[in-house]
Scaffold this active site. Sequence first.
Site, short mmCIF file in Angstrom:
data_model
loop_
_atom_site.label_atom_id
_atom_site.label_comp_id
_atom_site.label_asym_id
_atom_site.label_seq_id
_atom_site.Cartn_x
_atom_site.Cartn_y
_atom_site.Cartn_z
N ASN A 141 16.01 -11.62 12.95
CA ASN A 141 14.97 -11.35 12.01
C ASN A 141 14.19 -10.35 12.56
O ASN A 141 13.16 -10.46 13.45
CB ASN A 141 13.96 -12.36 11.84
CG ASN A 141 14.59 -13.57 10.84
OD1 ASN A 141 15.12 -13.57 9.89
ND2 ASN A 141 15.26 -14.72 11.52
N GLU A 142 14.50 -8.98 12.27
CA GLU A 142 13.88 -7.69 12.74
C GLU A 142 12.35 -7.31 12.23
O GLU A 142 12.08 -8.17 11.21
CB GLU A 142 14.76 -6.70 12.74
CG GLU A 142 16.21 -6.82 13.00
CD GLU A 142 16.22 -6.49 14.42
OE1 GLU A 142 15.24 -6.58 15.19
OE2 GLU A 142 17.43 -6.08 15.02
#
Length: 664
Positions: A184-185
């Site tokens: 989850n950037e």
Amino acid sequence: MVKLNLSSQIVLNKVPEEFYHPKTAVELSELTRCEKLPTTIFPKTEEGALSIATTIANAIRQKQQSGQYCVLGLGTGSSLTPVFNELIRLHKEEKLSFSNVVVFNAYEYFPLQPSAKNSTLNQLKERLLNHIDINPQNVFTLEGTVPQDRVQESCRLYEQRIQSFGGIDIMLLGIGRIGNIAINEPGSSLTSSSRLILIDSLTREEMSMSQSTNETVPPCAVTMGISTILKARQIFLTAWGEEKAAIIQKCVEGSISDAIPATFLQTHNDAHVMIDLAAAGRLTRIVHPWLVTSCKWTDKLTRAALVWLCEVTGKPILKLTNKDYNENGLSELLTIYGSAYNANIKIFNDLQHTITGWPGGKPNADDTYRPERATPFPKRVIVFSPHPDDDVISMGGTIRRLVEQGHDVHIAYETSGNIAVGDEEVTRFMHFINGFNQIFDGNKDEVIKNKYKEIKEFFKKKKDGDTDTRDILTIKGLIRRGEARTACTYNNIPLDHVHFLDLPFYESGTIEKLPMTEKDVDIVRKLITEVKPHQIYVAGDLADPHGTHRKCTDAVLAAIDLEKEAKAEWLKDCRIWMYRGAWAEWEIENIEMCVPMSPEELRGKRNSILKHQSQMESAPFLGNDERLFWQRSEDRNRNTAKIYDNLGLACYEAMEAFVEYKPL
């Protein structure tokens, strides 16, 4: 017994135990007032891993007693390896069974070929699953091999599968340097579920370092979303080492923001951050404890507080007033010293005494307030350099000063650095050798010609991630040796004082290194017992993202520890100084020796770095910093000098900083 992880305890020399291990709940509440996530700090990585593994083991056993599955969500980052190792030990030595465990892999690379070796599921198998008695049918992963138009449906089914087992009981995750959890950037939303996502370049670099193959990390990944992770009943976030300190501080003490997805864990009612002292290095209770509790004011802590106060007020030390102390929570110091003036003078003098133009000690001088002894003179010195350029990048000015002042300087290159040489460098050298052979050998020797042809063919077919042949690695190592010798000659160090240790742990041919063993330590120990140095310089830059510096430092510290146990006479008259390189610098409050450089001396240092031509523009591992190593080094050294200048001390062009290591 050889201690192979002494570098993890370096931080203990400067952090009082009460800051990371308070005795009462009241003290803990005081210390953690800036922390928005429950955070437990351990002196050693192994202690943190044992704590997490014990909690997981207890959950597994409780579920077994009630005939239920224990559902684990697992990441595969390198920070989880110590926990996996402890779980394997519990299985083998304490009969912990995983027969009722269900595992959901947190993310998988995309796209993947069915035969790909670098899948995160394979990593999970190599590091944990293959070593325990889990039922293979109870292991589930996001699909990296499905066509792109079926990814969304595959993710939906994955979410349904998690729910069919009653949800995740314990989620175990690492944290990326940009604050990502799973993949989850930055920009991921609180409500995001499992999905396909583009991997950030820095995250890809981290992933390539954590995998055991040389295969290229794919551009995308299918990952559990933030909402999926937050549905877990309990979450553990782990981080070990200095390189994670900055992002841990933002995650634990910062505001919730999609720019740092790990901050979403602050919304969970049972999330825990488990870190070692190095990873805790930026938390308020460690770096600025006077803001959260009463302190036992040591000289070093007082120095840290005054340096901080100078930054806050924008004043040099000698201009700080009683009002400045009172308004910024440092009134305790006024009670101890009587006035701002007394405290200012004390710390000003302490900092002044760290500056020396005589890193090997000044002969026939009063050394009461000097960082190094006047005698013996000259001194025998060993500078340990992890790669064949860290010596000049980190302390090139000091090396030149030591040589000019008559000390007997040895340089020990611990690894070949062969994977950090571009293929074009090999081609260039083979062009030369082939041409030289044709001109001077009259084409009689076919060996070089054939080898040249063989290497050209290999490079033509070589794909990203392919491991070089042993011959090519040897040539790359020779290139770096030649550059190191040239730099040493430029610095007037005799070639018989240049040692290439080629520690075995490095020679894997890949970014992922072999485990360090006693063989590495024995090589280092042999050299130090031969030289019997009065000074040892060693890399203290443990934030090196590739981990080589830490392993090299561990080898040196382990060798010193063995000599200490053997009561070696030479060690009684030896000091160990730690330098930092292109990745970080010592905090001003911890500096114990600072060597100034004039503009000419800084130019000389630059020239010695430039002798390492293969590490200039084409170096494969410049990292996320676009500056070349000589530029990083100069900026760092100038910045250190500027900090001293801002504090009201002498103004120099540049300075190299050192911290003394005292064997534990």
